[in-house]
Design an enzyme around this catalytic site. Structure first.
Site, PDB file in Angstrom:
ATOM      1  N   ALA A  13       0.807  -1.230   0.000  1.00 57.82           N
ATOM      2  CA  ALA A  13       0.000   0.000   0.000  1.00 57.82           C
ATOM      3  C   ALA A  13       0.839   1.280   0.000  1.00 57.82           C
ATOM      4  O   ALA A  13       0.724   2.121  -0.896  1.00 57.82           O
ATOM      5  CB  ALA A  13      -0.953  -0.013   1.197  1.00 57.82           C
ATOM      6  N   ALA A  14       1.695   1.448   1.009  1.00 58.37           N
ATOM      7  CA  ALA A  14       2.452   2.692   1.125  1.00 58.37           C
ATOM      8  C   ALA A  14       3.466   2.843  -0.001  1.00 58.37           C
ATOM      9  O   ALA A  14       3.571   3.902  -0.624  1.00 58.37           O
ATOM     10  CB  ALA A  14       3.147   2.752   2.485  1.00 58.37           C
ATOM     11  N   ARG A  24       3.376  10.125 -11.407  1.00 52.33           N
ATOM     12  CA  ARG A  24       2.438  11.137 -11.937  1.00 52.33           C
ATOM     13  C   ARG A  24       3.088  12.512 -12.006  1.00 52.33           C
ATOM     14  O   ARG A  24       2.766  13.324 -12.887  1.00 52.33           O
ATOM     15  CB  ARG A  24       1.175  11.207 -11.069  1.00 52.33           C
ATOM     16  CG  ARG A  24       0.284   9.982 -11.180  1.00 52.33           C
ATOM     17  CD  ARG A  24      -1.091  10.245 -10.589  1.00 52.33           C
ATOM     18  NE  ARG A  24      -1.052  10.555  -9.162  1.00 52.33           N
ATOM     19  CZ  ARG A  24      -1.117   9.653  -8.188  1.00 52.33           C
ATOM     20  NH1 ARG A  24      -1.181   8.362  -8.491  1.00 52.33           N
ATOM     21  NH2 ARG A  24      -1.096  10.028  -6.926  1.00 52.33           N
ATOM     22  N   SER A  41       0.963  -4.483  -4.252  1.00 50.77           N
ATOM     23  CA  SER A  41      -0.295  -3.733  -4.235  1.00 50.77           C
ATOM     24  C   SER A  41      -1.527  -4.624  -4.088  1.00 50.77           C
ATOM     25  O   SER A  41      -2.360  -4.722  -4.980  1.00 50.77           O
ATOM     26  CB  SER A  41      -0.409  -2.901  -5.523  1.00 50.77           C
ATOM     27  OG  SER A  41      -1.394  -1.895  -5.395  1.00 50.77           O
ATOM     28  N   CYS A  45      -6.330  -6.856   3.923  1.00 50.87           N
ATOM     29  CA  CYS A  45      -7.565  -6.843   4.717  1.00 50.87           C
ATOM     30  C   CYS A  45      -8.623  -7.791   4.150  1.00 50.87           C
ATOM     31  O   CYS A  45      -9.556  -8.185   4.847  1.00 50.87           O
ATOM     32  CB  CYS A  45      -8.137  -5.430   4.777  1.00 50.87           C
ATOM     33  SG  CYS A  45      -7.036  -4.246   5.577  1.00 50.87           S
ATOM     34  N   ASN A 309      -1.856   3.954   2.938  1.00 47.23           N
ATOM     35  CA  ASN A 309      -2.075   4.619   1.654  1.00 47.23           C
ATOM     36  C   ASN A 309      -1.892   6.127   1.762  1.00 47.23           C
ATOM     37  O   ASN A 309      -1.314   6.758   0.859  1.00 47.23           O
ATOM     38  CB  ASN A 309      -3.477   4.295   1.131  1.00 47.23           C
ATOM     39  CG  ASN A 309      -3.525   2.973   0.400  1.00 47.23           C
ATOM     40  OD1 ASN A 309      -3.107   2.871  -0.747  1.00 47.23           O
ATOM     41  ND2 ASN A 309      -4.026   1.938   1.066  1.00 47.23           N
ATOM     42  N   LYS A 365     -28.953   2.814  23.239  1.00 51.28           N
ATOM     43  CA  LYS A 365     -29.375   1.736  22.353  1.00 51.28           C
ATOM     44  C   LYS A 365     -30.560   2.226  21.547  1.00 51.28           C
ATOM     45  O   LYS A 365     -31.477   2.840  22.092  1.00 51.28           O
ATOM     46  CB  LYS A 365     -29.741   0.490  23.142  1.00 51.28           C
ATOM     47  CG  LYS A 365     -28.568  -0.140  23.866  1.00 51.28           C
ATOM     48  CD  LYS A 365     -28.990  -1.395  24.626  1.00 51.28           C
ATOM     49  CE  LYS A 365     -27.804  -2.030  25.344  1.00 51.28           C
ATOM     50  NZ  LYS A 365     -28.199  -3.254  26.090  1.00 51.28           N
ATOM     51  N   ARG A 446     -26.943  14.153  22.321  1.00 48.56           N
ATOM     52  CA  ARG A 446     -27.920  14.911  23.109  1.00 48.56           C
ATOM     53  C   ARG A 446     -27.757  14.657  24.603  1.00 48.56           C
ATOM     54  O   ARG A 446     -27.955  15.558  25.421  1.00 48.56           O
ATOM     55  CB  ARG A 446     -29.338  14.537  22.686  1.00 48.56           C
ATOM     56  CG  ARG A 446     -29.845  15.335  21.508  1.00 48.56           C
ATOM     57  CD  ARG A 446     -31.191  14.913  21.016  1.00 48.56           C
ATOM     58  NE  ARG A 446     -31.987  14.098  21.917  1.00 48.56           N
ATOM     59  CZ  ARG A 446     -32.992  13.316  21.535  1.00 48.56           C
ATOM     60  NH1 ARG A 446     -33.283  13.225  20.258  1.00 48.56           N
ATOM     61  NH2 ARG A 446     -33.675  12.619  22.402  1.00 48.56           N
TER      62      ARG A 446
END
Length: 449
Positions: A13-14, A24, A41, A45, A309, A365, A446
């Site tokens: 990923a990194a 790019r 790549s 997960c 990432n 809940k 709340r």
């Protein structure tokens, strides 16, 4: 000819996020990525869902292959190549070709260390027996899947009740196994508070998982064929044809430390907001690198694909000469077990106490959407705020479909330093099939106004 030579150590990923960003920005720079596993790549997960049969092929977990990076992006991705030494003074790395068992030096102008993390594997008797697996790389997931298909184990033992443990419990139940989960702690999912973990334990037990908490792994037994037979704890012995070790991970920072690069107190590579290390022209990103925790106000080791990432994008931008800063993390994470969704962000009640932060909490809940609409289910929200300012400190959510991703709204509130009142009055969407007129997270807020 290229004006700058980039070397990236680590092709997941990194590393690949950084390499792609650099490409790019600079079409002519030379970019080489060394990856010691066979794959680049990929989605680590996704491995529990592949092993559980929900993903039909390991190829679906690969975002881009080494061939794709070479042919489409002109990034020289070299799998089965391990960098074993960094020489910062001469700006070169020692690379071992794992196929030919030969080594060579390669020079760089700018270097990114993205070596990831390795699963914790205690030095216990027979821990290397066949049928005992740690899930880290895609290849480890493939090996686990192949072992299950070949040997068809009936009894599985999972050691560790974190994210991998819970996800693999679901996967192995899907494969029809008898599943036991042991953990040395009094409750599982230690990134949540115990009052929330109780609901997860109930869901696992109801599904047929045999939970054994407050038990320490001490050894294994294997047969004459070298396959695991038993898992031994300080309290019990469990028959097992398959064992999954989910005992956490540690950063792969050894080569950085040997090169004189500074580490933080969690052994991750210390980086600044630009992912720059303590040595010039060397950056670090992903599971091997530190992340600044905005609420704890310190650098930590946080191993998550989402962070890796982002690290890669920031590192790649700065290596390209374009300034970008990584703002830090707040500990947002999510998973599921069957119909129960689980998420958390910010600080738990236990963590707030440990950091001596005055707080108040509310737990409510409700239903995940309008209770009269067909298919509605339960949701439980625990919210923490700072006592004086009423700024939101953290939250944990358990519930049925659509519950857990509400954590993203709370994460945004924490990063934006919003209060319980501001969350309660936030203009959130409502329609009976998807939500309540007062969203459950606003009901919790709340209570704390």
């Amino acid at each position: 000819m290229s004006s700058t030579k980039i070397i990236v150590i680590g092709g997941d990923a990194a590393g690949m996020s950084a390499a792609s960003k650099i490409r790019r920005s600079h079409e002519n720079w030379e970019i080489t990525v060394y990856e010691k596993s066979p794959h680049t790549s990929y989605s680590a997960c996704g491995m529990p869902y592949y092993i559980g049969g929900l993903v039909s092929s390991s190829k679906e977990l690969v975002a881009r292959s080494p061939e794709t990076f070479r042919e489409k992006y002109n990034i020289e991705a070299k799998p089965l190549h391990e960098v074993i030494q960094i020489d910062p003074k001469k700006q070169k790395v020692l690379v071992k070709d794992l196929k030919s068992e030969t080594s060579f030096w390669d020079n760089y102008d700018k270097l990114l260390i993205a070596t990831g993390a390795s699963p914790n594997k205690p030095p216990l008797p027979f821990i290397d027996s066949k049928g005992i697996f740690c899930l880290s790389t895609l290849q480890s997931g493939i090996n686990t899947w192949e072992f299950i298909n070949k040997h068809k184990p009936q009894k599985a033992v999972i050691v560790g009740g974190g994210y991998i443990g819970v996800e693999m419990a679901e996967a192995l139940l899907e494969r029809g196994m008898d599943v036991t989960l042991i953990d040395r702690n009094p409750y599982i999912m230690k990134t949540l508070d115990s009052d929330m973990s109780e609901d997860i334990c109930s869901a696992l037990t109801k599904a047929g998982v045999k939970l054994h908490l407050d038990e320490n792994l001490t050894a294994f037994e294997s047969g004459d064929d070298g396959k695991v037979k038993k898992v031994i704890t300080d309290k019990n012995q469990f028959e097992a044809g398959l064992v999954i070790l989910g005992m956490g991970v540690s950063p792969n920072s050894g080569i950085a430390k040997e090169a004189g690069i500074k580490l933080c107190d969690t052994a991750a590579i210390m980086v600044d907001k630009k992912m720059q290390t303590s040595i010039e022209n060397i950056w670090a990103a992903g599971d091997c690198a530190s992340s600044y925790h905005q609420l704890r106000e310190k650098h930590l080791f946080v191993a998550l694909g989402t962070i890796a990432n982002k690290h890669g994008l920031v590192a790649g931008s700065n290596m390209s000469g374009e300034e970008m800063k990584f703002p830090g993390v707040i500990g947002t994470a999510i998973t599921k077990f069957q119909d129960l969704e689980i998420s958390r962000t910010g600080l738990t009640e236990r963590e707030a106490k440990a950091f001596d932060i005055p707080y108040e909490t509310a737990t409510i809940k409700s239903s995940n959407f309008a209770s009269y609409y067909p298919g509605s289910g339960d949701i439980k929200v625990k919210l923490l705020v700072r006592t004086e300012s009423r700024e939101i400190l953290g939250a944990q959510i358990l519930g049925n479909k659509g519950s857990a991703k509400r954590i993203d709204t709370i994460a945004a509130c924490i990063m934006g330093k919003l209060t319980a009142y501001e969350l309660a009055m936030m203009d959130l969407a409502y329609v009976p099939p998807l939500s309540n007129v007062w969203d459950p997270i606003q009901i919790a807020a709340r209570r704390l106004i």
